[in-house]
Design a protein around this motif. Structure first.
Motif, PDB file in Angstrom:
ATOM      1  N   PHE A   1     -15.222  28.434  48.750  1.00 25.46           N
ATOM      2  CA  PHE A   1     -16.221  27.261  47.694  1.00 25.46           C
ATOM      3  C   PHE A   1     -16.990  27.768  46.043  1.00 25.46           C
ATOM      4  CE2 PHE A   1     -17.745  25.718  51.985  1.00 25.46           C
ATOM      5  CZ  PHE A   1     -17.550  24.180  52.521  1.00 25.46           C
ATOM      6  N   SER A   2     -15.770  26.907  45.672  1.00 23.13           N
ATOM      7  CA  SER A   2     -16.259  27.092  43.419  1.00 23.13           C
ATOM      8  C   SER A   2     -18.296  27.141  43.765  1.00 23.13           C
ATOM      9  CB  SER A   2     -15.523  26.178  43.000  1.00 23.13           C
ATOM     10  OG  SER A   2     -16.299  26.604  41.519  1.00 23.13           O
ATOM     11  N   PRO A   3     -18.970  28.032  43.262  1.00 21.02           N
ATOM     12  CA  PRO A   3     -20.214  27.490  42.551  1.00 21.02           C
ATOM     13  C   PRO A   3     -20.267  26.456  42.156  1.00 21.02           C
ATOM     14  CG  PRO A   3     -19.194  29.854  42.056  1.00 21.02           C
ATOM     15  CD  PRO A   3     -18.694  28.785  42.291  1.00 21.02           C
ATOM     16  N   ASP A   4     -18.688  25.594  41.440  1.00 25.08           N
ATOM     17  CA  ASP A   4     -19.424  24.739  40.671  1.00 25.08           C
ATOM     18  C   ASP A   4     -19.462  23.307  41.436  1.00 25.08           C
ATOM     19  OD1 ASP A   4     -19.552  25.702  38.224  1.00 25.08           O
ATOM     20  OD2 ASP A   4     -17.399  25.612  37.841  1.00 25.08           O
ATOM     21  N   GLU A   5     -18.950  23.319  42.892  1.00 24.76           N
ATOM     22  CA  GLU A   5     -19.533  22.339  43.863  1.00 24.76           C
ATOM     23  C   GLU A   5     -20.650  22.099  44.485  1.00 24.76           C
ATOM     24  OE1 GLU A   5     -15.626  21.660  46.010  1.00 24.76           O
ATOM     25  OE2 GLU A   5     -15.495  24.078  46.220  1.00 24.76           O
ATOM     26  N   TRP A   6     -21.884  22.821  43.757  1.00 26.24           N
ATOM     27  CA  TRP A   6     -23.235  22.918  44.723  1.00 26.24           C
ATOM     28  C   TRP A   6     -23.619  21.136  44.384  1.00 26.24           C
ATOM     29  CZ3 TRP A   6     -28.156  22.041  42.136  1.00 26.24           C
ATOM     30  CH2 TRP A   6     -28.241  21.797  40.965  1.00 26.24           C
ATOM     31  N   VAL A   7     -23.010  20.810  43.314  1.00 21.23           N
ATOM     32  CA  VAL A   7     -23.685  19.143  43.075  1.00 21.23           C
ATOM     33  C   VAL A   7     -23.390  18.079  44.625  1.00 21.23           C
ATOM     34  CG1 VAL A   7     -24.084  19.914  40.771  1.00 21.23           C
ATOM     35  CG2 VAL A   7     -21.712  18.901  42.449  1.00 21.23           C
ATOM     36  N   ASN A   8     -22.688  18.583  45.419  1.00 12.85           N
ATOM     37  CA  ASN A   8     -21.649  17.622  46.375  1.00 12.85           C
ATOM     38  C   ASN A   8     -22.632  18.569  47.631  1.00 12.85           C
ATOM     39  OD1 ASN A   8     -20.178  16.394  45.188  1.00 12.85           O
ATOM     40  ND2 ASN A   8     -18.750  18.115  45.130  1.00 12.85           N
ATOM     41  N   GLY A   9     -23.691  19.974  47.480  1.00  3.93           N
ATOM     42  CA  GLY A   9     -23.876  20.426  49.464  1.00  3.93           C
ATOM     43  C   GLY A   9     -25.878  20.072  48.988  1.00  3.93           C
ATOM     44  N   PHE A  10     -25.501  18.631  48.495  1.00  2.00           N
ATOM     45  CA  PHE A  10     -27.322  18.200  48.796  1.00  2.00           C
ATOM     46  C   PHE A  10     -27.934  18.130  49.658  1.00  2.00           C
ATOM     47  CE2 PHE A  10     -24.623  14.295  47.946  1.00  2.00           C
ATOM     48  CZ  PHE A  10     -25.187  13.754  48.719  1.00  2.00           C
ATOM     49  N   GLY A  11     -29.161  18.421  50.331  1.00  2.00           N
ATOM     50  CA  GLY A  11     -30.525  18.379  51.795  1.00  2.00           C
ATOM     51  C   GLY A  11     -30.768  17.371  51.961  1.00  2.00           C
ATOM     52  N   TRP A  12     -30.967  16.076  51.219  1.00  2.00           N
ATOM     53  CA  TRP A  12     -31.414  15.117  51.758  1.00  2.00           C
ATOM     54  C   TRP A  12     -31.504  13.586  50.441  1.00  2.00           C
ATOM     55  CZ3 TRP A  12     -35.355  15.223  55.251  1.00  2.00           C
ATOM     56  CH2 TRP A  12     -35.693  14.221  55.205  1.00  2.00           C
ATOM     57  N   ILE A  13     -30.542  12.671  50.482  1.00  3.07           N
ATOM     58  CA  ILE A  13     -30.739  11.379  49.782  1.00  3.07           C
ATOM     59  C   ILE A  13     -31.139  10.441  49.854  1.00  3.07           C
ATOM     60  CG2 ILE A  13     -28.887  10.201  51.149  1.00  3.07           C
ATOM     61  CD1 ILE A  13     -27.543  10.087  48.464  1.00  3.07           C
ATOM     62  N   ASN A  14     -32.171   9.811  49.423  1.00  2.00           N
ATOM     63  CA  ASN A  14     -32.930   8.506  49.648  1.00  2.00           C
ATOM     64  C   ASN A  14     -32.184   7.371  48.746  1.00  2.00           C
ATOM     65  OD1 ASN A  14     -35.336   6.286  48.422  1.00  2.00           O
ATOM     66  ND2 ASN A  14     -35.950   7.552  50.243  1.00  2.00           N
TER      67      ASN A  14
ATOM     68  N   ILE B   1     -24.705  29.153  46.323  1.00  3.05           N
ATOM     69  CA  ILE B   1     -23.698  30.264  45.952  1.00  3.05           C
ATOM     70  C   ILE B   1     -24.350  31.532  46.885  1.00  3.05           C
ATOM     71  CG2 ILE B   1     -23.485  32.260  44.612  1.00  3.05           C
ATOM     72  CD1 ILE B   1     -23.956  30.552  42.084  1.00  3.05           C
ATOM     73  N   GLU B   2     -24.959  31.059  47.706  1.00  2.00           N
ATOM     74  CA  GLU B   2     -25.901  32.228  48.733  1.00  2.00           C
ATOM     75  C   GLU B   2     -25.282  31.842  50.003  1.00  2.00           C
ATOM     76  OE1 GLU B   2     -30.120  33.042  48.107  1.00  2.00           O
ATOM     77  OE2 GLU B   2     -29.848  33.824  46.454  1.00  2.00           O
ATOM     78  N   GLU B   3     -25.428  30.902  50.171  1.00  2.00           N
ATOM     79  CA  GLU B   3     -25.130  30.392  51.604  1.00  2.00           C
ATOM     80  C   GLU B   3     -23.970  29.765  51.872  1.00  2.00           C
ATOM     81  OE1 GLU B   3     -27.303  29.630  54.232  1.00  2.00           O
ATOM     82  OE2 GLU B   3     -29.229  31.435  53.137  1.00  2.00           O
ATOM     83  N   ALA B   4     -23.430  29.238  50.644  1.00  2.00           N
ATOM     84  CA  ALA B   4     -21.798  28.768  50.872  1.00  2.00           C
ATOM     85  C   ALA B   4     -21.131  28.548  50.377  1.00  2.00           C
ATOM     86  CB  ALA B   4     -21.762  27.117  50.339  1.00  2.00           C
ATOM     87  N   CYS B   5     -21.288  29.922  49.250  1.00  2.00           N
ATOM     88  CA  CYS B   5     -19.908  30.786  48.393  1.00  2.00           C
ATOM     89  C   CYS B   5     -20.233  32.125  49.003  1.00  2.00           C
ATOM     90  CB  CYS B   5     -19.999  30.454  47.110  1.00  2.00           C
ATOM     91  SG  CYS B   5     -20.173  28.835  46.053  1.00  2.00           S
ATOM     92  N   ASN B   6     -20.943  32.556  49.602  1.00  2.00           N
ATOM     93  CA  ASN B   6     -20.548  33.909  49.998  1.00  2.00           C
ATOM     94  C   ASN B   6     -20.285  34.099  51.660  1.00  2.00           C
ATOM     95  OD1 ASN B   6     -20.690  34.776  47.431  1.00  2.00           O
ATOM     96  ND2 ASN B   6     -23.212  34.890  48.182  1.00  2.00           N
ATOM     97  N   GLY B   7     -20.280  32.612  51.927  1.00  2.00           N
ATOM     98  CA  GLY B   7     -19.598  33.250  53.132  1.00  2.00           C
ATOM     99  C   GLY B   7     -20.624  33.038  54.908  1.00  2.00           C
ATOM    100  N   PHE B   8     -21.460  32.240  54.964  1.00  2.00           N
ATOM    101  CA  PHE B   8     -22.913  32.035  55.385  1.00  2.00           C
ATOM    102  C   PHE B   8     -22.604  31.045  56.093  1.00  2.00           C
ATOM    103  CE2 PHE B   8     -24.789  34.889  52.480  1.00  2.00           C
ATOM    104  CZ  PHE B   8     -24.400  36.272  53.095  1.00  2.00           C
TER     105      PHE B   8
END
Length: 163
Positions: free
Chosen positions: A130-143, A115-122
């Motif tokens: 972005f909608s706050p509900d889309e947070w699950v798609n912006g993950f940082g790592w996958i193994n 929310i702070e990084e993507a939804c607030n325009g940074f």
């Protein structure tokens, strides 16, 4: 409301481990009530794509594609090249069979960080909101690790930072 970082493209096709928590998803891929898949990869200069094909119904599942998934793909759209070359079918190094159980771990910075990084325009690269509900798609790592269905040999397969 989903409290686990389950990307929308993987909803309903994961067997979620009890150890999962808000910032870490631990799961295995499931289709037709079973966990046996033929796994293919495209590893180009900039593109990493992993697909899994169910051994029962032949449904192909895109498990990860760095052009569309994770922070750089979903948020920043950094990789938009076409995939070059053929998919490579994985096989077990020990027994040479090609059927695997795919275990997936996804790490996220969490909903509040999104929310702070993507939804607030940074995120200048995103060029969209972005909608706050889309947070699950912006993950940082996958193994992704693979376990051979024939001999049980484990293989660390993909360990990819998406930020």
């Amino acid at each position: 409301m989903n409290l686990l970082p389950i990307p929308s493209h993987l909803e309903g096709i994961l067997n979620i481990d009890k150890k999962s928590k808000e910032k870490q998803l631990i799961a295995s891929l499931i289709c037709c009530g079973q966990e046996s898949f033929i796994v293919n990869t495209h590893n180009g200069e900039l593109i990493t794509k992993v697909t899994a094909t169910c051994t029962i119904c032949n449904k192909e599942i895109v498990v990860f594609d760095n052009r569309f998934h994770g922070w750089d793909g979903f948020i920043c759209h950094l990789f938009r090249n076409e995939i070059e070359g053929e998919a490579i079918e994985e096989s077990c190094k020990k027994c040479k069979k090609n059927i695997f159980k795919a275990c997936i771990s996804i790490l996220s910075e969490g909903k509040q960080d999104f929310i702070e990084e993507a939804c607030n325009g940074f995120v200048d690269e995103a060029q969209r909101t972005f909608s706050p509900d889309e947070w699950v798609n912006g993950f940082g790592w996958i193994n992704i690790s693979l376990e051979c269905s024939n001999c049980g040999k484990n293989k660390d397969f993909i360990d990819y930072e998406t930020m």
